[in-house]
Motif scaffolding. Structure first.
Motif, short mmCIF file in Angstrom:
data_model
loop_
_atom_site.label_atom_id
_atom_site.label_comp_id
_atom_site.label_asym_id
_atom_site.label_seq_id
_atom_site.Cartn_x
_atom_site.Cartn_y
_atom_site.Cartn_z
N ILE A 136 28.77 30.62 54.70
CA ILE A 136 29.93 31.04 55.48
C ILE A 136 30.74 32.09 54.73
O ILE A 136 31.14 33.12 55.31
N VAL A 137 30.99 31.86 53.45
CA VAL A 137 31.77 32.82 52.67
C VAL A 137 31.04 34.16 52.58
O VAL A 137 31.66 35.23 52.71
N THR A 138 29.73 34.13 52.36
CA THR A 138 28.96 35.37 52.26
C THR A 138 29.00 36.15 53.56
O THR A 138 29.14 37.39 53.56
N ALA A 139 28.89 35.46 54.68
CA ALA A 139 28.92 36.13 55.98
C ALA A 139 30.26 36.84 56.21
O ALA A 139 30.31 37.99 56.66
N THR A 140 31.35 36.16 55.89
CA THR A 140 32.67 36.78 56.09
C THR A 140 32.90 37.91 55.09
O THR A 140 33.54 38.92 55.43
N TYR A 141 32.37 37.78 53.89
CA TYR A 141 32.48 38.85 52.89
C TYR A 141 31.76 40.10 53.37
O TYR A 141 32.29 41.22 53.27
#
Length: 303
Positions: free
Chosen positions: A26-31
């Motif tokens: 999730i964090v990678t996708a938003t980054y």
């Protein structure tokens, strides 16, 4: 055949630990979205989330099975006692693990075919997927030889962030490793607190975890350090504009990290019983930290 209720199956796979594997995706996708990379294939991240949950569950069950058969888990051990309490038989947990691993592998193969269809390249994801499956299988033996922390960092930080960048863009964005360090250290803290509280029983089982080698005091200091570094890391990257300024919102979770760290240090004075549930508290910190970090990247897109 023994029938088990939903609650018992949940105990067997330990869903409270899922933030360790799902949050990096999730964090990678938003980054990547904040970086301006088109996420037209965002649904691939949802697919990957379901896939990694299966593999994580398989790893949890496999670890319990190996710990039980090797004598690492006993009635005196902390944590879930699905085997030592007789809730499940060892062969049931082994079968559960292998079934989940097979299902996760099949989903992974499907993801590989999707990447070939969308991007014309699949070999990179194959290597990442094999790394994830292998990590789940070798984790117990690595933990018994003080290498569990390394496997956790690879399986729950490096591989998910790199894999997510590939399935969303068709190529590896190496800057996602900037996320792997803070997320990986908090996740590793889950394992580290487990191994610290289990020092006495692990000694009886004749295995060698990292806390056993460095000792209780050094383990407590290391855990506290693992909780602090992510905030310093994100704060510095925000200061230099590598991350959006909004990522400083992660400091809203800083009191939780401090509280966890103090609890670990308290175990030096009051005994290991005080950190019996610190692994769950660390997983909750991972969830809060990651959600706020993701929110900050989304906020950075619009402001």
């Amino acid at each position: 055949m023994t029938k088990h209720c939903t609650k018992e199956w949940m105990l067997a796979v330990r869903p409270w630990s899922y933030p360790a594997s799902t949050m990096p995706i999730i964090v990678t996708a938003t980054y990547l979205a904040w970086k301006g990379i088109s996420l037209g294939n965002w649904w691939m991240a949802v697919y990957a989330l379901l896939n990694i949950i299966l593999l994580h569950s398989a790893g949890n069950a496999w670890s319990d099975y190996k710990d039980f058969t090797k004598g690492v888990d006993s009635h005196e051990s902390y944590g879930q006692h699905v085997l030592t309490a007789g809730i499940f038989r060892a062969d049931e947990i082994k079968r559960l693990s292998l079934c989940l691993l097979a299902a996760g592998t099949l989903m992974g193969i499907g993801l590989i075919f999707l990447c070939q269809h969308l991007y014309g390249e699949w070999l990179t994801l194959l290597y990442i997927g094999l790394g994830g499956v292998l990590s789940a299988l070798v984790y117990p033996i690595c933990k018994y030889n003080a290498l569990g922390d390394l496997i956790i960092l690879i399986a729950y930080a490096v591989l998910p962030t790199l894999g997510t960048s590939f399935i969303l863009t068709g190529q590896i964005d190496w800057t996602v490793l900037l996320l792997a360090l803070p997320l990986g250290l908090i996740t590793d803290g889950i394992l580290h607190t487990n191994n610290t509280r289990d020092i006495p029983t692990d000694k009886e089982a004749s295995i060698h975890t990292l806390p056993m080698i460095i000792g209780h005091k050094a383990s407590a200091i290391w855990y506290f350090t693992e909780m602090m570094i992510p905030y310093v890391w994100v704060g510095v990257l925000s200061m230099f504009g590598i991350f959006p300024v909004w990522t400083v919102f992660i400091f809203l979770t800083f009191p939780v990290a401090i509280g966890n760290g103090r609890m670990m240090m308290k175990s030096l004075r009051c005994g290991l019983d005080v950190i019996a549930n610190l692994d769950i508290s660390t997983a909750k910190l991972q969830l809060l930290f990651s959600l706020i970090l993701s929110f900050a990247f989304i906020l950075g897109i619009f402001i």
